[in-house]
Every structure is written in structure tokens, then in C-alpha cells.
Write an enzyme that holds these catalytic residues in place. Structure first.
Site, short mmCIF file in Angstrom:
data_model
loop_
_atom_site.label_atom_id
_atom_site.label_comp_id
_atom_site.label_asym_id
_atom_site.label_seq_id
_atom_site.Cartn_x
_atom_site.Cartn_y
_atom_site.Cartn_z
N ASP A 33 0.84 -1.19 0.00
CA ASP A 33 0.00 0.00 0.00
C ASP A 33 0.87 1.24 0.00
O ASP A 33 2.08 1.17 0.05
CB ASP A 33 -0.87 0.02 1.25
CG ASP A 33 -1.99 -0.99 1.17
OD1 ASP A 33 -2.25 -1.49 0.06
OD2 ASP A 33 -2.60 -1.27 2.21
N LYS A 55 -3.59 4.05 -3.73
CA LYS A 55 -4.23 5.08 -4.55
C LYS A 55 -3.20 5.69 -5.49
O LYS A 55 -2.07 5.96 -5.09
CB LYS A 55 -4.79 6.18 -3.65
CG LYS A 55 -6.14 5.84 -3.12
CD LYS A 55 -6.80 7.07 -2.53
CE LYS A 55 -8.07 6.66 -1.80
NZ LYS A 55 -8.14 7.12 -0.45
N MET A 170 -9.86 8.11 10.22
CA MET A 170 -10.79 8.86 9.38
C MET A 170 -10.09 9.77 8.39
O MET A 170 -8.91 10.08 8.52
CB MET A 170 -11.71 9.71 10.27
CG MET A 170 -10.99 10.25 11.48
SD MET A 170 -10.86 12.00 11.57
CE MET A 170 -9.14 12.28 11.65
N1 SAH Z 1 -4.45 -0.86 8.87
C1 SAH Z 1 -4.13 0.50 9.27
C2 SAH Z 1 -5.31 1.44 9.07
C3 SAH Z 1 -5.74 1.59 7.64
S1 SAH Z 1 -7.03 2.75 7.43
C4 SAH Z 1 -3.67 0.50 10.71
O1 SAH Z 1 -3.81 -0.50 11.41
O2 SAH Z 1 -3.14 1.51 11.15
C5 SAH Z 1 -6.13 4.22 7.02
C6 SAH Z 1 -6.32 5.26 8.11
O3 SAH Z 1 -5.48 4.95 9.20
C7 SAH Z 1 -5.94 6.65 7.71
O4 SAH Z 1 -6.96 7.30 7.01
C8 SAH Z 1 -5.71 7.29 9.05
O5 SAH Z 1 -6.90 7.63 9.69
C9 SAH Z 1 -5.09 6.15 9.80
N2 SAH Z 1 -3.63 6.21 9.74
C10 SAH Z 1 -2.80 5.38 9.11
N3 SAH Z 1 -1.52 5.73 9.32
C11 SAH Z 1 -1.55 6.80 10.13
C12 SAH Z 1 -0.57 7.62 10.73
N4 SAH Z 1 0.72 7.40 10.55
N5 SAH Z 1 -0.98 8.65 11.52
C13 SAH Z 1 -2.27 8.89 11.72
N6 SAH Z 1 -3.24 8.14 11.17
C14 SAH Z 1 -2.89 7.12 10.40
#
Ligand code: SAH
Length: 494
Positions: A33, A55, A170
Site C-alpha cells: 500500500d 491510490k 478517518m
Molecule cells: N491498517 C491500518 C489502518 C488503515 S485505514 C492500521 O492498522 O493503522 C487508514 C487510516 O489509518 C488513515 O486514514 C488514518 O486515519 C489512519 N492512519 C494510518 N496511518 C496513520 C498515521 N501514521 N498517523 C495517523 N493516522 C494514520
């Protein structure tokens, strides 16, 4: 054979698991990803197939069905497939769906959990998601979908009544609607709330407000994706527990111009102190092949850089020899120009007898003042100052200078020059980094013409500073100890 659904953690490469690193190193195919640590794929095999499935430039996501069928296809081919996802693969990562599809297709899989963003971003923001007195439970929810959509999967009433911390994954644009929904469903508008942008990555930012004011505060601060929101009284603990921002170089952008082979230690240490590090090497070192010198012929063996140590040992190695080629301590002294060079020797089994505290030729020449010497070897770069050989010769010693490596110019592209220009500091660790950087930046005049907004200049020592001054660029900071640690100390004190 097996498809591994692997979590890459939230962004800080140090938060990847050992298992994730092992599987990345073993993989034939890695389907990844966008939100994975910048260096996550560095350990991949050079012949591994790397497939990006995120994306495209903020546009369309590669459709999930396509990703799933790719996983099944490669899995069936009997290759080691790593499906690398940000955070944890089973937390809002569609890892569950992918596992289901693999199971259906009869392809075996394993899951490697990762540090999920909600927990990691909170921890790096100094917000414990649970706390004995303030929150005995925590809920993770995804606010990516439009909360006003009639078939929203979220039960706002239940969430508003949830007795604990809410952590919301979000899109930032959803924040206002989510907060309104929670308030409308009965959550207190003045409940402490925070949004953490780029959690655990360079430039992490945290905005604290209340549930009612958070969306506005985030918009005013220009918070962008990726971000998580944390809602609950635990947010107040940040006032005492924030640690990330307290690191000595937090948020300071530092450009490192030294050779990539030598940059990693400096870059790592700067990063650990909170700096945002830009590695822009303007030189690289190349070892010069040749027969190893007959070390037994000398009663003094001098090294003027860690690279010189590595290059000499490379020559020994190529001739099937090792540290035992050095004469015994009773027959010869070994001198290192400074602590880093001494460390490089010690790593190879040789304890230096002479190590000046200041890593410059003059200090080494002075430190050698009392050392009896009749025949000396100086292993060093092809282009170097002659302070040490001259000083030894002046004392009547016979001196052989052996060039065991050379530094070559590494070109910088325009984009990198611009990125360096936007840094707070540019570090120079030798006269050649000064010359080569300025050449890459279009010359000293062009660099100076950028005006006072250009980065401040940090120099490792007097020789580098003299070169800077000769180019019209006086250093803003100069290390007292002329090595990596000294340079870092100088930046901290600046
Ligand atoms: N599987 C991932 C989440 C995927 S959904 C996990 O466990 O972390 C993607 C969302 O995760 C983003 O839109 C954001 O809200 C959050 N996210 C992912 N990386 C982030 C980061 N480094 N800091 C803050 N939010 C994050």
C-alpha cells in the site's frame, strides 16, 4: 506457497516487526500500500517484484477485487508473497477480506500483526488510550465513510454512550460530521479531543481541542491525511506526557551531504533526536584495490578515517588475511585520527594506541609527538592533506602514504537541491562535501543569492569551515569535537 498478510506499522520504520522485516527480505513478490514506512522495502531482494496497490496520486485506488485476485494468482504460483499494509492488516485494512478470498481459493496464508496507527499515533502524542483512572476501555472506529449516509455502519448512539476512549481512523474532512454525530447522540461537547497527523512519521503534529471544536482547530492548523482523532479524558494527559516534541532536535530539518556509506549513523542519530533528516550525498567513497601493504615493515600505522580502515581491511581480506597481519603491539603503534576511526579499528580487532580527542590532522600529529617512529604507514584517501606525513617526515621518519580509497563526486538532482534549500541546517563533514554541494547547487554565488532563508550551515571542524569561508559561506555552527557526535552536539546547542 504462502501469502503473508503483513502489517508494516504506522510509519516509523523502527516500529516494523522483526517478522515483517524477515518476510520482506524473503519475498519473491511484495504487494504494498501507500502508507508504509519510507524505508520498508529497502530490505527486499533486488530481484523481488514490487507491486504498488494503493491510490494513484490521490486518485483511484486499485480495485480491491484486482488486489485479491493478484494475491490468489501469485499465491498459486508457489512464490513467497508478502501483502504489506500500513499499521495492522486486520485493522481497517481489508486484510480480513483478503484472507477470506485466499481461504476460498485454497491458498494458504499467515497473518503478521503490525502496530496500528490508532495506538501508535496516540503513544507518540503522549496520550495513553487507556488509564486506570480515566478510561478502562477503548474503541476503534473508522470514520472514512460519510457519517450522514443513511446506511452508515456506525451506531452513533452506542458510540456516544461508550464508556471509554474513542479512536477514530478517518479522513480529516469527515471530522466535523463525526463530532456532530457524536454530540447529537449525547457525547459531551466539551470532552477533550485531539487529532494526530502523520503519527510516528517525520513531522507528526497533534492538535488538542474539545469534541465540539476539534474539526475547526484541525482545519485552522491545516491538518491533512493521514490522521486519527482521539476522544476522551485521556487526551488531557498529553499536557504532562508529551515527549516527542521535547526531543532536542524535534522538527529541525537537517540535510546530510556526506557519502551514503557514512551518512546512516549521522542520519539515524539525528532522527532519534527528533530531526527530520534529508540524506543528500554529494560524495561517495570507492575503495582502491591493490595488494595489502606489508604491515610488519612499520613501527607506526596511521588511519585518518573509518573509510580508510575499512578499505585497508578490504585489501587484507582480498589477500586472505585479517587483523593478524598487524605487527604485535611491542613492534608497532596504531594511530587513529579520532574516536570514530578508533571504533572502526576496534570492530576489526585492533585497539588503537594513539587517539586524539579532536579528529583533525593537526591533533593527530601533536598526539604522535612522543611516539618513537622510524618508518610509518599512512592509509588514507587519495586526495588528502599532508599534515600527518609532513609532521612525521619532519621528525626524520620514513613515511609511506598508501591511498586505499578515493572520494568521487555524486551528482544531486535539482529536486534534491531544492529540498536541501528548504532545510533548517545543512551539515558539511569535509571540505569535499562543501565543494561538491556548492557545485551541485549552481555555485557559491547562486547559493548565497538565495538569501537569508537558506539553511544554516553546520561544519564538522576547522578544515571544513576554512573551505566554507573560502566559498563565502561562514559556518553558523562548528563542532567542538570533530566527529559525528560532536556535530550533533553542536546542533543541539545551536
Ligand atoms: N491498517 C491500518 C489502518 C488503515 S485505514 C492500521 O492498522 O493503522 C487508514 C487510516 O489509518 C488513515 O486514514 C488514518 O486515519 C489512519 N492512519 C494510518 N496511518 C496513520 C498515521 N501514521 N498517523 C495517523 N493516522 C494514520
Amino acid at each position: 506457497m504462502t501469502v503473508y498478510l503483513v502489517g508494516a506499522g504506522p510509519g516509523d520504520p523502527g516500529l516494523m516487526t522483526v517478522r515483517a522485516r524477515e518476510l520482506i527480505a524473503a519475498a519473491d513478490v511484495i504487494i504494498h500500500d501507500r502508507l508504509i514506512p519510507v524505508t520498508a522495502l529497502d530490505g527486499a531482494r533486488p530481484d523481488a517484484r514490487l507491486i504498488y496497490a494503493g491510490k494513484q496520486g490521490g486518485g483511484e485506488q486499485v480495485p480491491q477485487s484486482e488486489i485479491t485476485s493478484m494475491l490468489v494468482d501469485y499465491g498459486r504460483k508457489g512464490t513467497v508473497v508478502v501483502r504489506l499494509k500500513g499499521g495492522d492488516p486486520f485493522v481497517f485494512g481489508r486484510g480480513g477480506e483478503e484472507a477470506e478470498a485466499l481461504r476460498e481459493a485454497g491458498v494458504s496464508f499467515e497473518v503478521v500483526p503490525g502496530v496500528t496507527a490508532g495506538i501508535a499515533a496516540s503513544a507518540y502524542a503522549g496520550i495513553p488510550v487507556t488509564h486506570r483512572d480515566l478510561a478502562s476501555s477503548v474503541a476503534f472506529l473508522t470514520g472514512h465513510e460519510d457519517p450522514d449516509k443513511p446506511d452508515s455502519a456506525l451506531d452513533w448512539k452506542a458510540l456516544a454512550a461508550f464508556p471509554g476512549t474513542l479512536v477514530v481512523y478517518m479522513g480529516v474532512r469527515q471530522l466535523g460530521a463525526i463530532a456532530s454525530r457524536l454530540i447529537a447522540a449525547g457525547r459531551a461537547p466539551d470532552e477533550p479531543a485531539a487529532v494526530v497527523e502523520r503519527g510516528t512519521m517525520a513531522g507528526q503534529r497533534t492538535v488538542v481541542a474539545t469534541l465540539a471544536t476539534l474539526a475547526r482547530a484541525a482545519a485552522e492548523a491545516g491538518v491533512r491525511a493521514p490522521a486519527v482523532a482521539i476522544i476522551g479524558p485521556v487526551v488531557e494527559l498529553r499536557a504532562q506526557l508529551q515527549w516527542l516534541e521535547s526531543r532536542p532536535l524535534h522538527g529541525v530539518k537537517v540535510a546530510v551531504t556526506r557519502a551514503r556509506e557514512q551518512a546512516s549513523r549521522l542520519a539515524e542519530r539525528l532522527g532519534a533526536l527528533g530531526a527530520e533528516v534529508l540524506v543528500a550525498p554529494v560524495i561517495s567513497t570507492e575503495t582502491l584495490p591493490g595488494p595489502p601493504p606489508d604491515l610488519d615493515a612499520y613501527d607506526l600505522i596511521c588511519f585518518t578515517s573509518p573509510t580508510g580502515v575499512a578499505a585497508l581491511f578490504e585489501r587484507l581480506g582480498a589477500a586472505g588475511r585479517d587483523a593478524r597481519a598487524f605487527p604485535p603491539p611491542s613492534a608497532a603503534r596504531v594511530a587513529a585520527i579520532g574516536p570514530a576511526t578508533a571504533r572502526a579499528l576496534l570492530e576489526r580487532g585492533i585497539r588503537a594506541d594513539v587517539v586524539p580527542a579532536q579528529a583533525v590532522g593537526e591533533a593527530l600529529a601533536a598526539a604522535l609527538g612522543d611516539v618513537p617512529v622510524s618508518r610509518a604507514l599512512v592509509a588514507r584517501a587519495r586526495e588528502a592533506r599532508d599534515i600527518v606525513p609532513d609532521a612525521l617526515r619532519a621528525r626524520g621518519a620514513e613515511v609511506d602514504v598508501v591511498a586505499v580509497y578515493e572520494t568521487v563526486v555524486e551528482p544531486l538532482d535539482e529536486e534534491t537541491v531544492e529540498a536541501v534549500a528548504a532545510a533548517d541546517y545543512i551539515t558539511f563533514t569535509s571540505a569535499s562535501t562543501v565543494r561538491n554541494f556548492l557545485a551541485a547547487a549552481g555555485g557559491a554565488q547562486a547559493w548565497l543569492a538565495r538569501g537569508p532563508a537558506r539553511p544554516r550551515v553546520a561544519s564538522i571542524g576547522p578544515v571544513t569551515s576554512a573551505e566554507l569561508c573560502a566559498c563565502g559561506l561562514s559556518p553558523d555552527v562548528q563542532a567542538t569535537n570533530h566527529d559525528t557526535d560532536g556535530l550533533i552536539d553542536a546542533l543541539i546547542r545551536a
